[in-house]
Scaffold this motif. Structure first.
Motif, PDB file in Angstrom:
ATOM      1  N   LYS A  45      67.935  -5.319 -20.539  1.00  0.00           N
ATOM      2  CA  LYS A  45      67.438  -6.376 -19.663  1.00  0.00           C
ATOM      3  C   LYS A  45      66.833  -7.478 -20.526  1.00  0.00           C
ATOM      4  N   LYS A  46      67.193  -8.718 -20.217  1.00  0.00           N
ATOM      5  CA  LYS A  46      66.707  -9.844 -20.996  1.00  0.00           C
ATOM      6  C   LYS A  46      65.296 -10.224 -20.560  1.00  0.00           C
ATOM      7  N   ILE A  47      64.429 -10.399 -21.557  1.00  0.00           N
ATOM      8  CA  ILE A  47      63.064 -10.862 -21.333  1.00  0.00           C
ATOM      9  C   ILE A  47      62.955 -12.228 -21.997  1.00  0.00           C
ATOM     10  N   ASP A  48      62.492 -13.214 -21.210  1.00  0.00           N
ATOM     11  CA  ASP A  48      62.277 -14.529 -21.806  1.00  0.00           C
ATOM     12  C   ASP A  48      60.860 -14.993 -21.487  1.00  0.00           C
ATOM     13  N   VAL A  49      60.543 -16.200 -21.922  1.00  0.00           N
ATOM     14  CA  VAL A  49      59.179 -16.714 -21.811  1.00  0.00           C
ATOM     15  C   VAL A  49      58.731 -16.851 -20.351  1.00  0.00           C
ATOM     16  N   SER A  50      59.646 -16.936 -19.432  1.00  0.00           N
ATOM     17  CA  SER A  50      59.283 -17.114 -18.025  1.00  0.00           C
ATOM     18  C   SER A  50      58.909 -15.808 -17.321  1.00  0.00           C
ATOM     19  N   MET A  51      59.156 -14.661 -17.963  1.00  0.00           N
ATOM     20  CA  MET A  51      58.881 -13.390 -17.295  1.00  0.00           C
ATOM     21  C   MET A  51      57.375 -13.130 -17.228  1.00  0.00           C
ATOM     22  N   GLY A  52      56.890 -12.908 -16.026  1.00  0.00           N
ATOM     23  CA  GLY A  52      55.485 -12.601 -15.823  1.00  0.00           C
ATOM     24  C   GLY A  52      55.206 -11.114 -15.987  1.00  0.00           C
ATOM     25  N   LYS A  53      53.936 -10.787 -16.088  1.00  0.00           N
ATOM     26  CA  LYS A  53      53.501  -9.406 -16.278  1.00  0.00           C
ATOM     27  C   LYS A  53      53.909  -8.520 -15.094  1.00  0.00           C
ATOM     28  N   THR A  54      53.803  -9.037 -13.879  1.00  0.00           N
ATOM     29  CA  THR A  54      54.158  -8.253 -12.691  1.00  0.00           C
ATOM     30  C   THR A  54      55.631  -7.867 -12.710  1.00  0.00           C
ATOM     31  N   LYS A  55      56.494  -8.827 -12.984  1.00  0.00           N
ATOM     32  CA  LYS A  55      57.939  -8.553 -13.054  1.00  0.00           C
ATOM     33  C   LYS A  55      58.250  -7.596 -14.199  1.00  0.00           C
ATOM     34  N   PHE A  56      57.608  -7.810 -15.349  1.00  0.00           N
ATOM     35  CA  PHE A  56      57.780  -6.930 -16.507  1.00  0.00           C
ATOM     36  C   PHE A  56      57.456  -5.483 -16.128  1.00  0.00           C
ATOM     37  N   LEU A  57      56.317  -5.274 -15.470  1.00  0.00           N
ATOM     38  CA  LEU A  57      55.915  -3.913 -15.101  1.00  0.00           C
ATOM     39  C   LEU A  57      56.833  -3.319 -14.041  1.00  0.00           C
ATOM     40  N   GLN A  58      57.373  -4.134 -13.158  1.00  0.00           N
ATOM     41  CA  GLN A  58      58.342  -3.635 -12.175  1.00  0.00           C
ATOM     42  C   GLN A  58      59.591  -3.106 -12.875  1.00  0.00           C
ATOM     43  N   LEU A  59      60.061  -3.862 -13.861  1.00  0.00           N
ATOM     44  CA  LEU A  59      61.295  -3.484 -14.561  1.00  0.00           C
ATOM     45  C   LEU A  59      61.110  -2.301 -15.507  1.00  0.00           C
ATOM     46  N   PHE A  60      59.940  -2.216 -16.157  1.00  0.00           N
ATOM     47  CA  PHE A  60      59.773  -1.260 -17.252  1.00  0.00           C
ATOM     48  C   PHE A  60      58.636  -0.267 -17.047  1.00  0.00           C
TER      49      PHE A  60
END
Length: 153
Positions: free
Chosen positions: A93-108
């Motif tokens: 999954k691609k992570i870029d500068v626009s990814m917020g902490k909430t979305k990050f934790l949902q994905l991972f």
């Protein structure tokens, strides 16, 4: 002839689709592993001299510090500051500068654990190697930097 090609493709499928669980994106280029060619980055802004590694009896390599990345003198990625040219492919999954902490934790959520001392820091192991750890650092709900380290003890 067609049956032979199909057999070969079926045999090679696991190898074709395989990618590292941590793929740095540096200056808009995605690297397949944690080492990158130093020649791509020119002269570093500064060099941090390596020292003795008491744990393994070897030496820590020098670190080459650039504006937004730090590499070892062998090209190993140490840290990457997130910006529009830098990112990461993490577990496909691609992570870029626009990814917020909430979305990050949902994905991972099943792959990362939170630092006990710092609520904006998360850790994860590489899929290929349990001694390689990636550290994700957030500020104001945005991923600002990631660091990669290897425990050789």
């Amino acid at each position: 002839m067609n049956k032979q090609i199909i057999f070969i493709l079926i045999f090679l499928m696991p190898y074709i689709g395989y990618a590292q669980s941590i793929q740095p994106i540096i200056h808009n280029k995605t690297y397949s592993g944690l080492s990158v060619p130093l020649k791509n980055f020119g002269k570093p802004e500064r060099i941090i001299k390596g020292g003795e590694n008491e744990c393994s009896g070897g030496f820590f390599p020098n670190q080459y510090v650039y504006r937004d990345i730090t590499l070892s003198d062998q090209g190993q990625v140490y840290s990457v500051i997130m910006n529009r040219n830098n990112g990461l492919v993490f577990y496909h999954k691609k992570i870029d500068v626009s990814m917020g902490k909430t979305k990050f934790l949902q994905l991972f959520k099943d792959l990362v654990w939170q630092s006990e001392e710092h609520p904006n820091v998360y850790y994860a192991e590489s899929e290929e190697d349990s001694t390689t750890i990636i550290t994700f650092i957030f500020k104001d709900e945005r991923l600002i930097k990631y660091k990669i380290s290897t425990n050789d003890c």
